[in-house]
Design a protein around this motif. Structure first.
Motif, short mmCIF file in Angstrom:
data_model
loop_
_atom_site.label_atom_id
_atom_site.label_comp_id
_atom_site.label_asym_id
_atom_site.label_seq_id
_atom_site.Cartn_x
_atom_site.Cartn_y
_atom_site.Cartn_z
N LYS A 42 -9.72 1.43 11.89
CA LYS A 42 -8.42 1.69 11.26
C LYS A 42 -8.62 1.77 9.75
O LYS A 42 -9.20 0.87 9.15
CB LYS A 42 -7.43 0.56 11.58
N ALA A 43 -8.13 2.84 9.15
CA ALA A 43 -8.18 3.00 7.69
C ALA A 43 -6.85 3.59 7.24
O ALA A 43 -6.79 4.63 6.59
CB ALA A 43 -9.34 3.91 7.29
N ILE A 44 -5.78 2.89 7.61
CA ILE A 44 -4.43 3.42 7.38
C ILE A 44 -3.67 2.57 6.37
O ILE A 44 -2.44 2.50 6.39
CB ILE A 44 -3.64 3.50 8.71
N GLY A 45 -4.40 1.97 5.47
CA GLY A 45 -3.77 1.21 4.40
C GLY A 45 -3.85 -0.28 4.61
O GLY A 45 -4.03 -0.77 5.72
N GLN A 46 -3.74 -1.00 3.49
CA GLN A 46 -3.80 -2.45 3.51
C GLN A 46 -2.50 -3.06 2.99
O GLN A 46 -1.67 -2.36 2.39
CB GLN A 46 -4.99 -2.94 2.68
N THR A 47 -2.34 -4.34 3.22
CA THR A 47 -1.12 -5.03 2.85
C THR A 47 -1.43 -6.24 2.00
O THR A 47 -2.53 -6.81 2.06
CB THR A 47 -0.34 -5.48 4.10
N LEU A 48 -0.44 -6.64 1.20
CA LEU A 48 -0.59 -7.81 0.33
C LEU A 48 -0.30 -9.07 1.13
O LEU A 48 0.69 -9.14 1.86
CB LEU A 48 0.38 -7.69 -0.85
N GLU A 49 -1.17 -10.07 0.98
CA GLU A 49 -1.00 -11.34 1.66
C GLU A 49 -0.86 -12.45 0.63
O GLU A 49 -1.51 -12.41 -0.42
CB GLU A 49 -2.19 -11.64 2.57
N GLY A 50 -0.04 -13.45 0.91
CA GLY A 50 0.08 -14.59 0.02
C GLY A 50 1.51 -15.10 -0.08
O GLY A 50 2.47 -14.34 0.10
N ASP A 51 1.62 -16.39 -0.35
CA ASP A 51 2.92 -17.01 -0.51
C ASP A 51 3.14 -17.39 -1.97
O ASP A 51 2.18 -17.58 -2.73
CB ASP A 51 3.00 -18.28 0.36
N TRP B 83 0.91 -11.93 -15.13
CA TRP B 83 0.74 -10.49 -15.11
C TRP B 83 -0.01 -10.09 -13.84
O TRP B 83 -0.62 -10.93 -13.18
CB TRP B 83 -0.04 -10.02 -16.33
N ALA B 84 0.01 -8.81 -13.50
CA ALA B 84 -0.71 -8.34 -12.31
C ALA B 84 -1.16 -6.91 -12.51
O ALA B 84 -0.59 -6.16 -13.32
CB ALA B 84 0.18 -8.44 -11.06
N GLY B 85 -2.19 -6.52 -11.79
CA GLY B 85 -2.70 -5.15 -11.86
C GLY B 85 -3.65 -4.87 -10.72
O GLY B 85 -4.04 -5.76 -9.97
N GLY B 86 -4.02 -3.61 -10.58
CA GLY B 86 -4.89 -3.22 -9.47
C GLY B 86 -4.09 -2.95 -8.21
O GLY B 86 -2.87 -2.75 -8.25
N ASP B 87 -4.77 -2.99 -7.07
CA ASP B 87 -4.14 -2.59 -5.82
C ASP B 87 -2.97 -3.49 -5.41
O ASP B 87 -2.09 -3.05 -4.67
CB ASP B 87 -5.17 -2.58 -4.69
N CYS B 88 -2.95 -4.76 -5.87
CA CYS B 88 -1.88 -5.66 -5.45
C CYS B 88 -0.58 -5.38 -6.18
O CYS B 88 0.48 -5.88 -5.79
CB CYS B 88 -2.29 -7.12 -5.65
N ALA B 89 -0.63 -4.60 -7.27
CA ALA B 89 0.55 -4.34 -8.09
C ALA B 89 1.15 -2.98 -7.77
O ALA B 89 0.44 -2.03 -7.40
CB ALA B 89 0.20 -4.43 -9.57
N LEU C 187 8.33 -8.96 -5.17
CA LEU C 187 7.66 -7.80 -4.57
C LEU C 187 8.61 -6.62 -4.48
O LEU C 187 9.83 -6.78 -4.40
CB LEU C 187 7.14 -8.14 -3.17
N GLU C 188 8.02 -5.44 -4.48
CA GLU C 188 8.77 -4.21 -4.23
C GLU C 188 7.86 -3.29 -3.43
O GLU C 188 6.73 -3.02 -3.82
CB GLU C 188 9.18 -3.55 -5.55
N ARG C 189 8.39 -2.81 -2.30
CA ARG C 189 7.62 -1.95 -1.39
C ARG C 189 6.26 -2.60 -1.04
O ARG C 189 5.24 -1.93 -0.95
CB ARG C 189 7.42 -0.56 -1.99
N GLY C 190 6.28 -3.90 -0.85
CA GLY C 190 5.11 -4.61 -0.37
C GLY C 190 4.07 -4.95 -1.41
O GLY C 190 3.00 -5.48 -1.08
N LYS C 191 4.36 -4.66 -2.70
CA LYS C 191 3.42 -4.99 -3.77
C LYS C 191 4.14 -5.75 -4.88
O LYS C 191 5.38 -5.78 -4.93
CB LYS C 191 2.77 -3.72 -4.32
N ILE C 192 3.37 -6.36 -5.78
CA ILE C 192 3.95 -7.13 -6.87
C ILE C 192 4.62 -6.19 -7.87
O ILE C 192 3.99 -5.25 -8.37
CB ILE C 192 2.88 -7.98 -7.56
N LYS C 193 5.86 -6.44 -8.16
CA LYS C 193 6.60 -5.61 -9.10
C LYS C 193 6.18 -5.95 -10.51
O LYS C 193 6.16 -7.11 -10.90
CB LYS C 193 8.10 -5.85 -8.92
N VAL C 194 5.82 -4.94 -11.31
CA VAL C 194 5.37 -5.15 -12.68
C VAL C 194 6.06 -4.15 -13.61
O VAL C 194 6.53 -3.10 -13.17
CB VAL C 194 3.83 -4.98 -12.81
N ASP C 195 6.09 -4.52 -14.91
CA ASP C 195 6.59 -3.57 -15.89
C ASP C 195 5.42 -2.78 -16.46
O ASP C 195 4.29 -2.86 -15.97
CB ASP C 195 7.42 -4.27 -16.98
N ALA C 196 5.66 -2.03 -17.51
CA ALA C 196 4.63 -1.15 -18.06
C ALA C 196 3.43 -1.91 -18.61
O ALA C 196 2.34 -1.36 -18.72
CB ALA C 196 5.23 -0.27 -19.17
#
Length: 440
Positions: free
Chosen positions: A374-383, A407-413, A388-397
């Motif tokens: 399976k290579a149909i995308g990954q999901t964010l895990e953690g409490d 702050w956050a960046g990369g695939d989790c954001a 979050l927005e659309r399954g990822k961490i919501k960040v500003d510019a």
């Protein structure tokens, strides 16, 4: 995926060692000094160069190519690394054919761009081979920052913060730092242990302490990091894997492509790595192509990559698609998995053909399979994560999250395009925002 009593078709040693060595050799052999000069000479050194605009890290491409052309590759490397501290890896894995090289004036006029990616590799390799680090730390600020994730975003953030004089502690869930550069990219793109060599080189800046096998939620909490450190950067990527949603997907022989690639990347001897005879990879991104090509290189007889939309909609670039086809991977489009068939272990997988609106056409396809990835995308895990927005961490510019000091960046954001180069840019920019906040 380990072979077990339910997966007799998944075996090691399907191909001889010589063929393995040839198949997993460097995808793009490096330019020598003469080749680099010839390639650099093709650059027009454009003012307002479109290639710079197309680069997510805003590298001054005409400048570094001019520096190569004038015989100063180490200066060229510093130009690159000032903007992208992981320029060596990005030179190997960036889809330059859809970024800087696609925008190159030579590409537009002649259909043959300047070899920007290979020139970038030439310069950065030349500098790193000297064993020196071109940057030094600023005076200590007394501020401490925690970074979660030692992938491209986390390492880029950590390096920039350390360079600015902050002390950085990095927590990463894996045994080794590097993130997807170490665990998630095809071995033929980064041979000879380059990913770890680049991390070791990057850490020469000093002021960065890495805690491996330390996962957020299991070994450390965000609440504790926020109380102990002056700021926190989240760059842990995506740990979960999306389900197929097909009947029987829990059968033996069905796994995820990310784990397969990680196992391959960490294998001491590829001859001992088991692979199926008939392999099916489901997905249309870089991970899907990397898994499919490497399964073929390990000796799988039939490898089929199946994607739900047309080839023009695949996230994998045309170069990657053509690479897969050249290695003998069959690409099937407009098909979605319906059922995994077998008695205990997968034997076949059935697909529904769909139209452009993703509606079934009434036609089906059955493929023999003893191994499915399976290579149909990954999901964010953690409490306890920020909003979050659309399954990822919501960040500003600037990468700031809903939690103060985080702050956050990369695939989790949220945002970006799941590329190494984009993750580096987000980590770097978040570091500058963190520095500004800490020094305010």
């Amino acid at each position: 995926m380990a072979q077990d009593q339910f997966t007799p078709g998944i075996v090691a040693g399907r191909i001889e060692s010589q063929a393995l060595s040839e198949g997993f050799a460097d995808l793009h052999p490096p330019l020598d000094a003469h080749e680099a000069l010839v390639a650099a000479d093709r650059c027009y050194f454009c003012h307002d160069a479109p290639c710079v605009t197309a680069c997510p890290t805003d590298i001054d491409i005409p400048l570094f190519i001019r520096q190569i052309a004038t015989g100063t590759p180490d200066a060229a490397a510093k130009t690159i690394l000032t903007q992208n501290i992981m320029g060596g890896m990005c030179a190997r894995v960036c889809p330059t054919e859809t970024l800087c090289e696609e925008a190159c004036v030579r590409e537009v006029a002649e259909g043959k761009p300047v070899l920007i990616g290979q020139l970038q590799r030439y310069a950065t390799d030349h500098l790193q081979e000297q064993g020196t680090h071109p940057f030094t730390r600023a005076a200590p600020t007394g501020k401490r920052v925690a970074v979660v994730g030692a992938g491209p975003a986390g390492l880029a953030c950590a390096h920039r913060l350390a360079m600015l004089g902050h002390d950085v502690t990095v927590h990463d869930a894996r045994p080794k730092p590097g993130g997807l550069n170490e665990y998630g990219i095809a071995a033929y793109k980064t041979p000879d242990g380059f990913a770890q060599a680049e991390v070791d080189w990057l850490l020469q800046i000093g002021g960065i302490e890495i805690h491996s096998a330390s996962a957020l939620g299991r070994d450390v909490t965000l609440e504790a990091l926020r109380s102990e450190f002056d700021a926190v950067f989240l760059g842990m990527g995506l740990g979960g894997v999306n389900a197929l949603g097909a009947e029987g997907e829990d059968r033996a022989g069905v796994g995820d492509a990310v784990s397969f690639i990680a196992e391959l990347r960490q294998a001491s001897d590829l001859a001992n790595l088991p692979v199926g005879r008939d392999v099916v990879v489901i997905g249309g991104g870089m991970t899907a192509v990397d898994a499919a090509v490497q399964a073929k290189l390990l000796g799988a007889l039939n490898v089929t990559l199946v994607y739900r939309r047309g080839r023009e909609r695949m996230n994998a670039s045309r170069f990657e698609q053509d690479l897969a086809a050249s290695k003998g991977v069959r690409i099937v489009t407009h098909a979605v998995p319906k059922a995994v068939i077998g008695n205990g272990a997968v034997r076949e997988i059935e697909f529904d053909y769909v139209d452009d609106a993703m509606q079934p056409t009434g036609e089906t396809l059955r493929l023999a399979a003893d191994q499915v990835f399976k290579a149909i995308g990954q999901t964010l895990e953690g409490d306890g994560l920020p909003e979050l927005e659309r399954g990822k961490i919501k960040v500003d510019a600037t990468g700031a999250t809903s939690l103060p000091g985080v702050w956050a960046g990369g695939d989790c954001a949220l945002g970006g395009d799941d590329l190494t180069v984009t993750a580096v840019a987000e980590g770097r920019d978040a570091a500058m925002a963190i520095h500004s906040a800490l020094m305010r």
